[in-house]
Design a protein around this motif. Structure first.
Motif, PDB file in Angstrom:
ATOM      1  N   LEU A 117       0.835  -1.205   0.000  1.00  0.00           N
ATOM      2  CA  LEU A 117       0.000   0.000   0.000  1.00  0.00           C
ATOM      3  C   LEU A 117       0.872   1.258   0.000  1.00  0.00           C
ATOM      4  N   TRP A 118       1.965   1.243   0.770  1.00  0.00           N
ATOM      5  CA  TRP A 118       2.867   2.393   0.783  1.00  0.00           C
ATOM      6  C   TRP A 118       3.524   2.592  -0.580  1.00  0.00           C
ATOM      7  N   ILE A 119       3.992   1.500  -1.174  1.00  0.00           N
ATOM      8  CA  ILE A 119       4.629   1.610  -2.493  1.00  0.00           C
ATOM      9  C   ILE A 119       3.631   2.137  -3.523  1.00  0.00           C
ATOM     10  N   SER A 120       2.431   1.592  -3.511  1.00  0.00           N
ATOM     11  CA  SER A 120       1.393   2.038  -4.453  1.00  0.00           C
ATOM     12  C   SER A 120       1.032   3.495  -4.206  1.00  0.00           C
ATOM     13  N   GLY A 121       0.936   3.885  -2.944  1.00  0.00           N
ATOM     14  CA  GLY A 121       0.596   5.267  -2.627  1.00  0.00           C
ATOM     15  C   GLY A 121       1.661   6.248  -3.095  1.00  0.00           C
ATOM     16  N   ILE A 122       2.928   5.880  -2.933  1.00  0.00           N
ATOM     17  CA  ILE A 122       4.011   6.754  -3.398  1.00  0.00           C
ATOM     18  C   ILE A 122       3.983   6.890  -4.918  1.00  0.00           C
ATOM     19  N   ALA A 123       3.800   5.759  -5.620  1.00  0.00           N
ATOM     20  CA  ALA A 123       3.734   5.804  -7.088  1.00  0.00           C
ATOM     21  C   ALA A 123       2.542   6.637  -7.553  1.00  0.00           C
ATOM     22  N   ALA A 124       1.382   6.469  -6.897  1.00  0.00           N
ATOM     23  CA  ALA A 124       0.195   7.242  -7.268  1.00  0.00           C
ATOM     24  C   ALA A 124       0.409   8.726  -6.997  1.00  0.00           C
ATOM     25  N   ALA A 125       1.064   9.059  -5.876  1.00  0.00           N
ATOM     26  CA  ALA A 125       1.319  10.461  -5.554  1.00  0.00           C
ATOM     27  C   ALA A 125       2.256  11.095  -6.577  1.00  0.00           C
ATOM     28  N   LEU A 126       3.302  10.367  -6.987  1.00  0.00           N
ATOM     29  CA  LEU A 126       4.225  10.885  -7.990  1.00  0.00           C
ATOM     30  C   LEU A 126       3.515  11.129  -9.321  1.00  0.00           C
ATOM     31  N   LEU A 127       2.639  10.205  -9.689  1.00  0.00           N
ATOM     32  CA  LEU A 127       1.898  10.362 -10.940  1.00  0.00           C
ATOM     33  C   LEU A 127       0.963  11.565 -10.864  1.00  0.00           C
ATOM     34  N   ALA A 128       0.248  11.700  -9.748  1.00  0.00           N
ATOM     35  CA  ALA A 128      -0.680  12.815  -9.593  1.00  0.00           C
ATOM     36  C   ALA A 128       0.067  14.152  -9.571  1.00  0.00           C
ATOM     37  N   LEU A 129       1.186  14.217  -8.851  1.00  0.00           N
ATOM     38  CA  LEU A 129       1.949  15.462  -8.776  1.00  0.00           C
ATOM     39  C   LEU A 129       2.523  15.849 -10.136  1.00  0.00           C
ATOM     40  N   THR A 130       3.011  14.861 -10.888  1.00  0.00           N
ATOM     41  CA  THR A 130       3.561  15.150 -12.213  1.00  0.00           C
ATOM     42  C   THR A 130       2.486  15.707 -13.134  1.00  0.00           C
ATOM     43  N   ALA A 131       1.320  15.062 -13.150  1.00  0.00           N
ATOM     44  CA  ALA A 131       0.232  15.516 -14.022  1.00  0.00           C
ATOM     45  C   ALA A 131      -0.257  16.902 -13.607  1.00  0.00           C
ATOM     46  N   ALA A 132      -0.423  17.124 -12.287  1.00  0.00           N
ATOM     47  CA  ALA A 132      -0.889  18.424 -11.813  1.00  0.00           C
ATOM     48  C   ALA A 132       0.132  19.523 -12.121  1.00  0.00           C
ATOM     49  N   TRP A 133       1.410  19.216 -11.963  1.00  0.00           N
ATOM     50  CA  TRP A 133       2.469  20.183 -12.266  1.00  0.00           C
ATOM     51  C   TRP A 133       2.465  20.553 -13.749  1.00  0.00           C
ATOM     52  N   GLN A 134       2.319  19.569 -14.620  1.00  0.00           N
ATOM     53  CA  GLN A 134       2.310  19.842 -16.056  1.00  0.00           C
ATOM     54  C   GLN A 134       1.079  20.653 -16.470  1.00  0.00           C
ATOM     55  N   ILE A 135      -0.025  20.446 -15.773  1.00  0.00           N
ATOM     56  CA  ILE A 135      -1.217  21.259 -16.043  1.00  0.00           C
ATOM     57  C   ILE A 135      -0.995  22.689 -15.565  1.00  0.00           C
ATOM     58  N   ALA A 136      -0.343  22.844 -14.394  1.00  0.00           N
ATOM     59  CA  ALA A 136      -0.157  24.167 -13.800  1.00  0.00           C
ATOM     60  C   ALA A 136       0.793  25.042 -14.613  1.00  0.00           C
ATOM     61  N   ILE A 137       1.821  24.454 -15.249  1.00  0.00           N
ATOM     62  CA  ILE A 137       2.802  25.269 -15.965  1.00  0.00           C
ATOM     63  C   ILE A 137       2.371  25.568 -17.394  1.00  0.00           C
ATOM     64  N   ALA A 138       1.259  25.010 -17.836  1.00  0.00           N
ATOM     65  CA  ALA A 138       0.842  25.169 -19.235  1.00  0.00           C
ATOM     66  C   ALA A 138       0.192  26.528 -19.457  1.00  0.00           C
ATOM     67  N   THR A 139       0.241  26.963 -20.684  1.00  0.00           N
ATOM     68  CA  THR A 139      -0.362  28.242 -21.061  1.00  0.00           C
ATOM     69  C   THR A 139      -0.760  28.179 -22.534  1.00  0.00           C
ATOM     70  N   THR A 140      -1.525  29.138 -22.942  1.00  0.00           N
ATOM     71  CA  THR A 140      -1.806  29.291 -24.370  1.00  0.00           C
ATOM     72  C   THR A 140      -0.675  30.105 -24.993  1.00  0.00           C
ATOM     73  N   ALA A 141      -0.675  30.183 -26.308  1.00  0.00           N
ATOM     74  CA  ALA A 141       0.382  30.929 -27.005  1.00  0.00           C
ATOM     75  C   ALA A 141      -0.221  31.629 -28.216  1.00  0.00           C
ATOM     76  N   PRO A 142       0.295  32.822 -28.541  1.00  0.00           N
ATOM     77  CA  PRO A 142      -0.177  33.485 -29.761  1.00  0.00           C
ATOM     78  C   PRO A 142       0.269  32.723 -30.998  1.00  0.00           C
ATOM     79  N   GLU A 143      -0.506  32.848 -32.047  1.00  0.00           N
ATOM     80  CA  GLU A 143      -0.228  32.055 -33.246  1.00  0.00           C
ATOM     81  C   GLU A 143       1.089  32.434 -33.904  1.00  0.00           C
ATOM     82  N   ASP A 144       1.527  33.674 -33.725  1.00  0.00           N
ATOM     83  CA  ASP A 144       2.768  34.116 -34.369  1.00  0.00           C
ATOM     84  C   ASP A 144       3.978  34.008 -33.437  1.00  0.00           C
ATOM     85  N   ALA A 145       3.851  33.265 -32.327  1.00  0.00           N
ATOM     86  CA  ALA A 145       4.960  33.118 -31.387  1.00  0.00           C
ATOM     87  C   ALA A 145       6.029  32.192 -31.959  1.00  0.00           C
ATOM     88  N   GLU A 146       7.192  32.178 -31.299  1.00  0.00           N
ATOM     89  CA  GLU A 146       8.258  31.259 -31.659  1.00  0.00           C
ATOM     90  C   GLU A 146       8.009  29.917 -30.978  1.00  0.00           C
TER      91      GLU A 146
END
Length: 345
Positions: free
Chosen positions: A134-163
């Motif tokens: 249960l501890w191993i599964s919980g750590i793996a699940a927490a890492l997966l959730a944190l990674t996904a949440a972090w990637q959602i948090a740092i995302a943004t839209t971009a103008p069409e003429d951006a680099e």
């Protein structure tokens, strides 16, 4: 040496390391350094038959899903920037489906009549589960959730003429981009279009895991049942279900880290000046926002995806070994005992 180099490259082209089964088979072979079985089964019966199917067919199903979809990730050219949103969490979703259908099959076991039931206090959902797993599964699940949440948090839209740098997909107004070098440009591959399905698959896996263990822990008992036999069969059931979900979870975590790390390792070289064709180009390199951890994350992703597949392959083989051991033990127990005081010759 050149022939060996060409051979290695030919094998890598045929079975890229991004494909789950490639590195997974290597780790599976290495796992036999410790030949001890990781699976045991209860006494033969409907429950044992269900667990055998789950351990063998279910584990192999998750391996096939991970292999086919990781191969698609390599073969297909992502033109949207979020094309792999459903392929990365697919191994976890497949493992969840295996556990759910196995739990439904266990419900077909005949229940004792009301007058034949043993009265016991209501148990918690984790009463028969291994705390370590249960501890191993919980750590793996927490890492997966944190990674996904972090990637959602740092995302943004971009103008069409951006680099745009790295792999440049078709432009979209969805928030799939992250800023590159403090707004100099944008990289694609982040945001909820890429990670929301992973969070949903994780939430569903947790809900199914909780519900399945809760139902089995509080399944009515026959009055003639012994506490030792009940605890043994339910601990073995919880252990196998945890193993299957853990294999899918680790495989999905590896796929997500491979994607996230690959996106973060993008590096762009800017020419300082034009020089003659025979001279080397002086370059200034600028990197993404988390390039310090991106490469280790990418490499760990390879290892985790392969480790999850190797673990599931070992789980399938050890389930077969456990079933064979049960069958041999049952055959030995059913043979008539030879009397020590038999007729003399």
């Amino acid at each position: 040496m050149n022939y060996l180099f060409l051979f290695v490259h030919a094998v890598q082209d045929l079975l890229p390391l991004e494909v789950a089964i490639t590195f997974g088979l290597i780790l599976f072979a290495l796992s036999w350094v410790s030949p001890r079985r990781i699976v045991s089964l209860p006494q033969p019966g409907h429950r044992t038959t269900t667990l055998i199917w789950a351990g063998v067919a279910g584990s192999l199903l998750v391996v096939v899903v991970a292999t086919v979809l990781s191969a698609l990730n390599v073969a297909l050219n992502d033109a949207s920037g979020f094309d792999g949103w459903w392929r990365r969490p697919a191994p976890l979703a497949a493992a969840t489906a295996v556990v759910a259908f196995s739990a439904i099959a266990l419900r077909r076991i005949p229940l004792p009549a009301p007058g034949e039931r043993l009265v016991v206090p209501r148990r918690l959902w984790h009463a028969f589960a291994s705390r370590t797993l249960l501890w191993i599964s919980g750590i793996a699940a927490a890492l997966l959730a944190l990674t996904a949440a972090w990637q959602i948090a740092i995302a943004t839209t971009a103008p069409e003429d951006a680099e745009f740098f790295g792999h440049v997909p078709n432009y979209t107004e969805l928030p799939i981009y992250m800023r590159f070098n403090s707004g100099y440009g944008y990289l694609s591959g982040a945001g909820w279009p890429n990670q929301l399905a992973t969070l949903l698959a994780l939430a569903l896996a947790c809900a199914v895991f909780f519900a399945v263990l809760q139902a089995d822990a509080n399944r009515p008992l026959f009055a003639r049942s012994t506490a030792a036999s009940v605890r043994s069969e339910r601990e073995l059931t919880a252990r196998l279900f945890t193993f299957i979900l853990l294999g899918g979870l680790i495989t999905t975590l590896g796929a997500v880290w491979m994607h996230t790390g690959s996106m973060g390792t993008a590096m762009v070289g800017l020419d300082e000046e034009w020089v003659s064709a025979n001279a080397s180009f002086p370059r200034i390199f600028v990197s993404g926002g988390y390039d310090m951890i991106a490469r280790p994350m990418n490499l760990l992703g390879y290892a985790l995806q392969a480790g999850g597949v190797a673990f599931l392959l070992r789980l399938a083989v050890d389930t077969v070994r456990a079933a064979r051991a049960n069958r041999l033990a049952s055959s030995a127990a059913s043979e008539p005992e030879v009397s020590a005081s038999g007729p003399r010759r």
